[in-house]
Design an enzyme around this catalytic site. Structure first.
Site, PDB file in Angstrom:
ATOM      1  N   GLU A   1     -11.406  -4.075  -2.798  1.00 13.75           N
ATOM      2  CA  GLU A   1     -10.225  -3.017  -3.255  1.00 13.75           C
ATOM      3  C   GLU A   1     -10.155  -3.121  -4.794  1.00 13.75           C
ATOM      4  O   GLU A   1      -9.621  -3.860  -5.433  1.00 13.75           O
ATOM      5  CB  GLU A   1      -9.204  -3.176  -2.484  1.00 13.75           C
TER       6      GLU A   1
ATOM      7  N   HIS B   1       0.750  -1.330  -0.083  1.00 10.19           N
ATOM      8  CA  HIS B   1       0.228   0.070  -0.009  1.00 10.19           C
ATOM      9  C   HIS B   1       0.810   1.252   0.071  1.00 10.19           C
ATOM     10  O   HIS B   1       0.415   2.230   0.541  1.00 10.19           O
ATOM     11  CB  HIS B   1      -1.014  -0.035   0.913  1.00 10.19           C
TER      12      HIS B   1
ATOM     13  N   HIS C   1      -9.761   1.649   0.618  1.00  9.92           N
ATOM     14  CA  HIS C   1      -9.784   0.567   1.559  1.00  9.92           C
ATOM     15  C   HIS C   1     -10.857   0.423   2.610  1.00  9.92           C
ATOM     16  O   HIS C   1     -10.609   0.369   3.982  1.00  9.92           O
ATOM     17  CB  HIS C   1      -8.299   0.414   2.249  1.00  9.92           C
TER      18      HIS C   1
HETATM   19  C1  GLA Z   1      -4.863  -5.506   2.058  1.00  7.12           C
HETATM   20  C2  GLA Z   1      -3.982  -6.695   2.084  1.00  7.12           C
HETATM   21  C3  GLA Z   1      -4.250  -7.566   3.305  1.00  7.12           C
HETATM   22  C4  GLA Z   1      -4.036  -6.720   4.470  1.00  7.12           C
HETATM   23  C5  GLA Z   1      -4.641  -5.451   4.352  1.00  7.12           C
HETATM   24  C6  GLA Z   1      -4.624  -4.433   5.643  1.00  7.12           C
HETATM   25  O1  GLA Z   1      -6.255  -5.611   1.772  1.00  7.12           O
HETATM   26  O2  GLA Z   1      -4.241  -7.344   0.894  1.00  7.12           O
HETATM   27  O3  GLA Z   1      -3.391  -8.332   3.403  1.00  7.12           O
HETATM   28  O4  GLA Z   1      -2.618  -6.507   4.733  1.00  7.12           O
HETATM   29  O5  GLA Z   1      -4.675  -4.454   3.343  1.00  7.12           O
HETATM   30  O6  GLA Z   1      -4.546  -4.985   6.803  1.00  7.12           O
END
Ligand code: GLA
Length: 369
Positions: A326, A116, A190
């Protein structure tokens, strides 16, 4: 019950101060049916969405906090609640990629990989906010200039995210961006949804349908192997509405590696905003969520890292008590030449749109208003 009004409204309230003293705000968008979405300019985060159930009762259907402090405190600060994710959403293998013959290094924050956007992603930036007018009334436009070299990414990137709400309970997110050097870009939101209401115990009894015939299998660090596999005959086949918990603990390697669902699904109608990318139905409340996007992929994540340590709006956020959808380009695309490109060049404008539409299900999957 929230009283109805005739047009959309947008208002602004103080939300708190960042560690370095910047004042941030929360903006409330409301439509004529009483659906209400709150967004803060800290990380462009959706903090609350009030949506009606089958009896007209409004509940918050996303995980979030009443004030900025909730987002800054550990461990919530690393769960990306409601945030805009950038400059590169999802994972970059070993925090590195090569572009135009030059190798770039991004800080790693997820085992050996970058997750991210690095340690200081767009989720923790204060965005400029302004009200803009749309045919359905006022909307919120957020803007952030990510300077050349930030977290190691090349180019000054001008990013804009616009949130608008229509009269049919659709929350539309329009992303756009330009750059002055070749760069890579992957933007998403997210939000963690629980259609029974934030703080409800689980999402395992909700149904999901995903408009995807294929997915990108991962290795043990959740980096795609590069293969694009069919979902047919696997617990990742959600082409028909299926109870989320019905196969989540199956003895299937991909589920073991990801500790549940945490996979990128390859949408069967990429770029088509009229296609249903995802549909979630909560049989208890009758709430449904339909997702539409112009993006080629969607990460379906079942809150496998939530563990009951965070207390937010609605209560304690337990293991698998919320899900994320997402919309995105595929993880690690800059290192995977067979995936759709995430390179943005100077002179081009990146555009993508995602709509989260809240509906009522009357006992079947024929969802209607
Ligand atoms: C994303 C990732 C997950 C996790 C979340 C945050 O969705 O794919 O593995 O890291 O973010 O907790």
């Amino acid at each position: 019950m929230i009283p109805a009004q005739t047009t959309n409204t947008l208002n602004k309230q103080p939300f708190g101060k960042t560690a370095d003293g910047q004042e941030v705000y929360v903006y409330t968008l409301r439509n004529s049916s009483g659906v209400q979405v709150k967004i803060t300019n800290f990380g462009g985060r959706i903090t609350s969405i009030l949506a009606p159930d089958k009896n007209g009762k409004f509940d918050d259907v996303v995980l979030g906090f009443e004030s900025l402090d909730g987002y800054l405190a550990k461990p919530a600060s690393s769960a990306y609640f409601g945030a805009v994710i950038g400059r590169y959403a999802n994972r970059l293998a070993h925090g590195t990629f090569t572009l135009d013959g030059k190798t770039y290094h991004i800080p790693t924050n997820d085992g050996p990989n970058t997750l991210h956007g690095g340690t200081q992603g767009f989720d923790s930036k204060v965005w400029d906010a302004r009200e803009v007018s749309t045919p359905s009334g006022p909307a919120l436009e957020l803007h952030y200039l990510s300077p050349d070299g930030q977290e190691g990414f090349p180019g000054n990137l001008n990013a804009t995210v616009r949130y608008s709400l229509d009269s049919k309970n659709g929350l539309r997110i329009d992303y756009s961006a330009t750059t002055d050097k070749d760069t890579v870009l992957n933007l998403t939101n997210h939000s963690y949804f629980n259609l029974e209401g934030a703080g409800s115990e689980t999402i395992l009894n909700e149904y999901i349908m995903l408009g995807a015939d294929q997915y990108t299998p991962v290795d043990g660090t959740l980096i795609p192997t590069g293969k694009i596999d069919s979902v047919a005959g696997t617990p990742l086949d959600f082409r028909k509405p299926t109870v989320i918990g019905s196969r989540i603990n199956d003895n299937f390697e991909q589920l073991k590696l990801a500790k549940g669902y945490d996979h990128n699904f390859v949408l069967s109608h990429p770029g088509d905003l009229t296609a249903v990318a995802a549909l979630v139905v909560d049989p208890t409340s009758g709430r449904a969520l339909e997702v539409h996007t112009t993006q080629p992929g969607i990460q379906f994540y079942t809150g496998n890292f939530l563990n009951g340590e965070v207390h937010g709006i609605g209560g304690v956020y337990r293991y698998r008590s919320a899900l994320c959808l997402e919309t995105q380009h595929f993880p690690n695309s800059p290192n995977q030449s067979n995936f759709p490109t995430t390179v943005l060049h100077p002179g081009e404008t990146f555009h993508s749109t995602t709509i989260y539409r809240f509906l009522i299900s009357h006992g079947s999957f024929a969802v209607a208003q």
